[in-house]
Design a protein around this motif. Structure first.
Motif, short mmCIF file in Angstrom:
data_model
loop_
_atom_site.label_atom_id
_atom_site.label_comp_id
_atom_site.label_asym_id
_atom_site.label_seq_id
_atom_site.Cartn_x
_atom_site.Cartn_y
_atom_site.Cartn_z
N ARG A 57 1.04 -1.27 0.13
CA ARG A 57 -0.20 0.09 0.31
C ARG A 57 1.06 1.10 0.07
O ARG A 57 1.88 0.85 1.07
N PRO A 58 -0.02 2.34 -0.49
CA PRO A 58 0.81 3.83 -0.67
C PRO A 58 1.49 3.91 0.86
O PRO A 58 0.19 3.88 2.43
N PRO A 59 2.18 4.59 0.87
CA PRO A 59 2.80 5.56 3.12
C PRO A 59 1.15 5.83 2.94
O PRO A 59 0.69 6.30 2.14
N ASP A 60 1.20 5.73 4.40
CA ASP A 60 -0.25 6.06 5.10
C ASP A 60 0.02 6.89 6.09
O ASP A 60 0.40 6.27 7.13
N VAL A 61 -0.57 8.84 6.64
CA VAL A 61 -0.69 9.27 7.29
C VAL A 61 -1.06 8.88 8.86
O VAL A 61 -0.43 9.02 9.89
N ASN A 62 -1.77 7.69 8.01
CA ASN A 62 -3.12 7.24 9.48
C ASN A 62 -2.36 5.39 9.87
O ASN A 62 -3.10 5.33 10.86
N ALA A 63 -1.53 5.52 8.78
CA ALA A 63 -1.46 3.77 9.59
C ALA A 63 0.04 3.83 9.98
O ALA A 63 0.51 2.13 10.25
N GLY A 64 0.80 4.48 8.64
CA GLY A 64 1.81 4.03 8.39
C GLY A 64 2.98 4.43 9.62
O GLY A 64 2.80 5.33 10.47
N ALA A 65 3.92 4.47 9.87
CA ALA A 65 4.98 4.34 10.46
C ALA A 65 7.12 4.65 9.97
O ALA A 65 6.84 5.13 8.19
N PHE A 66 7.96 5.16 10.11
CA PHE A 66 8.40 5.68 9.24
C PHE A 66 9.57 4.94 8.42
O PHE A 66 9.40 4.69 7.39
N LYS A 67 9.38 3.49 9.31
CA LYS A 67 10.12 1.84 8.53
C LYS A 67 8.52 1.59 7.14
O LYS A 67 7.43 2.10 8.38
N PHE A 68 8.95 0.71 6.99
CA PHE A 68 7.58 0.26 6.26
C PHE A 68 6.98 -0.59 7.02
O PHE A 68 8.00 -1.37 8.59
N SER A 69 5.91 -0.95 6.86
CA SER A 69 5.07 -1.77 8.94
C SER A 69 4.35 -3.10 7.99
O SER A 69 3.76 -2.73 6.29
N VAL A 70 3.25 -3.54 8.28
CA VAL A 70 1.72 -4.45 8.12
C VAL A 70 1.07 -4.46 8.66
O VAL A 70 1.50 -4.24 10.46
N LYS A 71 -0.11 -4.42 8.45
CA LYS A 71 -1.55 -3.96 8.40
C LYS A 71 -2.23 -5.25 7.71
O LYS A 71 -2.55 -5.17 6.83
N ASP A 72 -2.70 -6.25 8.27
CA ASP A 72 -3.57 -7.40 8.12
C ASP A 72 -3.55 -7.57 6.69
O ASP A 72 -3.41 -7.71 6.13
N GLU A 95 -0.74 -6.83 4.69
CA GLU A 95 -0.13 -6.08 3.58
C GLU A 95 0.63 -4.91 4.13
O GLU A 95 0.58 -4.65 5.32
N ILE A 96 1.99 -4.55 3.74
CA ILE A 96 3.15 -4.22 3.94
C ILE A 96 2.68 -2.85 3.30
O ILE A 96 1.77 -2.17 2.29
N ILE A 97 2.42 -1.76 4.25
CA ILE A 97 2.63 0.18 4.32
C ILE A 97 3.87 0.65 3.42
O ILE A 97 4.85 0.31 4.30
N TYR A 98 3.86 1.05 3.07
CA TYR A 98 5.14 1.78 2.63
C TYR A 98 5.56 2.77 3.37
O TYR A 98 4.97 3.67 4.26
N GLY A 99 6.82 3.11 3.92
CA GLY A 99 7.25 3.45 4.88
C GLY A 99 7.73 5.46 4.78
O GLY A 99 7.44 5.17 3.08
N LEU A 100 6.94 5.81 5.01
CA LEU A 100 6.66 6.99 5.24
C LEU A 100 8.27 7.74 5.54
O LEU A 100 9.05 8.94 4.38
N GLY A 101 9.34 7.66 5.76
CA GLY A 101 11.14 8.14 5.35
C GLY A 101 10.61 7.61 4.26
O GLY A 101 12.45 8.13 4.27
N ALA A 102 10.84 6.60 3.05
CA ALA A 102 11.40 6.26 2.01
C ALA A 102 11.09 7.64 1.18
O ALA A 102 10.80 7.83 0.31
N ILE A 103 9.90 8.10 1.54
CA ILE A 103 9.34 9.90 1.12
C ILE A 103 10.86 10.74 0.77
O ILE A 103 10.44 11.27 1.79
N LYS A 104 10.57 11.24 -0.80
CA LYS A 104 11.40 11.88 -1.26
C LYS A 104 11.31 13.41 -0.60
O LYS A 104 10.25 13.80 -0.43
N GLY A 105 12.38 14.21 0.80
CA GLY A 105 12.11 15.39 1.20
C GLY A 105 10.79 15.49 2.54
O GLY A 105 10.71 16.61 2.96
#
Length: 823
Positions: free
Chosen positions: A470-485, A487-497
């Motif tokens: 899944r794309p990064p998610d302000v309501n479920a994601g963390a700095f690193k890649f994470s897992v929910k149900d 599914e992998i949630i893209y890490g917020l820390g991987a967003i450039k800028g």
């Protein structure tokens, strides 16, 4: 006996401290895994008796040398262990070791160009002409690269740089800090060596390098950081988060059938030591079904065994295609696990012990002599060996041939202690990928999140094994890649800028007051001083607000209001001011039934805009793929999906994005390319040989969409398919060549259609593609072919303009039927 108990106890001490602090420690590395004392002290995790590892391979009583334990630690905890050692044994007695950087070929031409005051571009171009190979020198580059040679010989400025660079090449250029080397002195370090401040000023290092430090009588310890230990630790943490408990990785079953099924399929992307293309091919051929086979894989995948025929012998004997033979019956217990092939250095030592009455210490001296290949030493060892075999009544001719065999394989033999220790880490990662794929892949992605080139194939691997990313998610994601149900949630820390600070603020606000309801709520609670406009735009374009169920273009349009309102409320709060009715944050734009009501009429983003935003903020396409835009064109061009390719005598046309290019030189010194093509159904390597490669190299840039015609054949080495290109075109050129017409479908009368159409096609006139207008109304239908003066170049720009005017499904290219060519 050798006087090293203190050394063992120091190593055991800092390893036990690391384990007590939950810092992952590797199971062993190098020959140290052969020591049962190290195993008993918890320095290593492998029972050397069970795995037939030899202590004398680590420490030889007959040739006293300093012990050398290389210890792997988790990347995140390594510096803490070094700090503990400095604290425990005294900061004036503990130091890291200096390294000296030298002026290598590429670096020296850049440095000389800069110091001589010449243009940066000159040095940059010169450096890029030097081939990127291990051990490359200026002289080798001059002989290997004709363009470089010509430039040096014809340009006076370049010649000046080159002449000075030749004089400076190889000299020490700068100091650094050894990756893992640490010395512990019996007293003050300055009694043994001068010290130097590290370049970053963080610590002191010895002025003597690793070899001179040992010559001065100091003991060196290697504290190495192993990324895989960090990945395992992160994966276990995610498993605990998602499933409540995680396996104890040191106690997992070592004979799990599902793990070996994964290995035999070659599904080893992200599996430690087993993930390279060549290793996957070797695994599919060898089909490992035991831990011993994994140990063998690590030892076999090296140039010596691969080029000597040893690998083929091993595989054919394992699968019964060749007889397993032993040079002497007494060698069966030693060589049984490797099917009669001498694969490990330890086997060379055991053969000498069993057949020629060597002590294991003496056998280690024999192994070293064989490795160095000194004729006088070898002759001396041959005499000792033959004398020992004579005492055991072994035929002299047979004994001589066995010695020759040992000598041959000693050059290729690998340290089994190291191979077994790393095979254990390989098995652990394969186990996690088999049973906990989402958590394992999320941990791997987190470890490489700063490297887009590595993230892209890992995302592809996730899709291939059925994981949703899944794309990064302000309501479920963390700095690193994470897992929910699952599914992998893209890490917020991987967003450039977007740095770690803003993400920490975001997560803290979400933890304190729950999920964000809209972008206004987000800006108000997180604060625009911590997450600025640029970061907010990156979050939107990366898809991090998609869980709010609002289109990205609406969110982007409302950003100005959301930031303004958040800033106003922050200023009010700072001076203790509330609104007139005391409603504070509940009032204003964001409290209305629809906070986005003034922005819903904003221009809708095309799918290309959405994907472009992802590529710019994440470095890759996540929710779609550019090749989807050209599906109709590729179908019309007769391009086959890569996953559906079959062996055929006919020339085949395929298309895809270029995601990799390896340039290799053939025996004649000509460059050819191996292009990795991605059409989203699969990836395939296509070989572009020298003549064609020279003509089409400019078309093979990353992310270029190309159409390739070529021959598909069976690859005996990989048991898969391979392709050789006969023709390489850009999609645009392929369309120009093959399009038979550009058809526009009309069902109703369009006001000023002729004038509008003419204005759209005007910039694209002069091609060979006719325009056909297909009119299909209730009372009449027919087709009108416009005259030759209106023929166009059917490029992306024209097609997009017409699709925006009339709708995507009303504009289509038609293609002439393609005739098959025999390969």
């Amino acid at each position: 006996q050798m006087g090293f108990p203190g050394y063992f106890l120091i190593v055991a001490d800092f390893i036990q401290w690391a384990k007590d602090q939950s810092i992952p420690v590797g199971p062993g590395r190098g020959s140290g895994a052969g020591s049962i004392v190290a195993w008993a002290l918890n320095i290593t995790d492998l029972d050397p008796i069970a795995h037939e590892l030899l202590f004398e391979r680590f420490l030889n009583p007959e040739r006293v040398s300093m012990p050398d334990f290389d210890v792997d630690f988790c990347m995140e905890g390594r510096d803490r262990v070094i700090d503990y050692v400095a604290e425990r044994y005294g900061r004036n007695a503990v130091s890291q070791i200096v390294t000296f950087g030298s002026m290598a070929a590429k670096a020296v031409v850049r440095d000389v160009t800069r110091v001589q005051g010449k243009a940066y571009g000159l040095g940059d171009r010169l450096a890029k002409l030097i081939p990127f190979e291990v051990g490359m020198t200026l002289d080798k580059a001059f002989d290997a690269e004709p363009q470089l040679k010509e430039w040096v010989e014809t340009d006076e400025e370049v010649r000046e740089v080159w002449d000075m660079a030749l004089k400076l090449e190889g000299l020490s250029r700068n100091t650094g800090k050894h990756a893992g080397g640490v010395v512990i002195a019996p007293g003050k370090l300055t009694d043994f060596t001068a010290l130097l401040s590290a370049e970053d000023g963080s610590s002191l290092v010895t002025q003597l390098d690793k070899d001179d430090v040992e010559a001065a009588g100091l003991v060196k310890f290697d504290f190495l950081g192993l990324r895989t230990l960090t990945i395992i630790d992160w994966a276990l943490g995610l498993i605990r988060e998602t499933r409540g408990e995680a396996p104890v990785i040191e106690r997992i079953p070592m004979d799990e059938a599902k793990v070996f099924e994964l290995l035999c399929r070659g599904d080893t992307t992200a599996v430690f030591q087993l993930e390279s293309r060549g290793m996957k091919e070797l695994i599919r051929r060898l089909k490992p079904n035991s831990f011993e086979d994994i140990v063998a894989l690590v030892a076999l995948f090296r140039p010596g065994p691969l080029q000597s025929g040893m690998v083929d012998d091993f595989i054919n004997r394992k699968h019964g295609r060749a007889r397993v033979e032993y040079p002497h019956p007494d060698l069966e217990p030693i060589l049984k696990n490797t099917y009669g092939v001498i694969l490990y250095q330890e086997q060379v030592m055991q053969i000498a012990q069993v057949l020629a009455n060597y002590s294991l210490g003496g056998a280690d001296l024999l192994r070293r002599a064989m490795g160095k290949k000194k004729p006088e030493e070898m002759e001396k060892q041959r005499e000792i060996f033959l004398k020992g075999t004579t005492e055991r009544n072994i035929d002299a001719k047979l004994a001589g041939s066995i010695f020759d065999l040992m000598e041959k394989f000693a050059g290729y033999g690998f340290n089994k202690s190291h191979s077994a220790a790393y095979a254990l880490v390989s098995y652990q990662t394969a186990y996690l990928k088999t049973h906990y794929p989402a958590e394992f892949m999320a941990a791997v992605l987190s470890s490489d999140m700063d490297n887009t080139d590595k993230v892209v194939p890992l995302i592809e691997e996730c899709r291939r094994i059925g994981l949703v990313v899944r794309p990064p998610d302000v309501n479920a994601g963390a700095f690193k890649f994470s897992v929910k149900d699952g599914e992998i949630i893209y890490g917020l820390g991987a967003i450039k800028g977007l740095g770690e600070g803003p993400i920490g603020q975001l997560v803290e606000a979400r933890t304190d007051d729950g999920p964000f309801s809209d972008v206004f709520d987000f800006c108000r609670r997180v604060g625009t001083s911590k997450v600025n406009r640029r970061a907010l735009e990156a979050l939107i374009r990366a898809g991090a607000f998609d869980s709010l169920d609002e289109p990205r273009w609406v969110l982007m349009a409302s950003l100005e209001d959301a930031i303004g309102q958040a800033d106003q409320e922050a200023r009010n709060e700072a001076v203790g001011m509330d609104d007139l009715f005391g409603l504070g944050a509940e009032s204003g734009t964001a409290s209305s039934a629809d906070p986005y009501q003034h922005h819903r009429q904003t221009v809708r983003w095309t799918e290309r805009d959405v994907l472009r935003g992802e590529k710019e903020t994440l470095g890759l396409y996540l929710t779609g793929h550019p090749i989807d835009w050209y599906a109709d064109d590729l179908k019309g061009l007769g391009a086959k999906a890569l996953e559906n390719l079959e062996r055929t005598r006919d020339s085949v046309r395929v298309a895809g994005l270029i995601v990799g290019l390896r340039v290799i030189r053939n025996k004649r010194g000509e460059s050819f390319g191996i292009v990795t093509l991605d059409d989203r159904t699969a990836r395939m390597d296509v070989t572009v040989f020298a003549d064609l490669f020279a003509d089409c190299r400019d078309k093979l840039a990353d992310d270029s969409l190309v159409v390739i015609e070529g021959d598909v054949s069976f690859d005996e080495f990989t048991n898969g398919l391979k392709m050789r290109a006969n023709k390489v075109e850009t999609l645009e050129n392929a369309r120009k060549e093959s399009a038979s017409g550009l058809k526009i479908h009309l069902e109703t009368r369009v006001p000023a259609f002729a004038e509008t159409l003419l204005s759209k096609i005007q910039p694209h006139l002069g091609g060979e593609c006719p325009i056909v207008i297909a009119y299909n109304a209730v009372n009449a239908s027919g087709e009108v072919v416009l005259g030759e003066q209106y023929q166009v170049h059917p490029n992306d720009s024209l097609l997009l303009d017409l699709q925006e005017l009339l709708g995507q499904d009303r504009v289509q290219l038609e293609f002439a039927a393609r005739t098959q060519k025999r390969a």
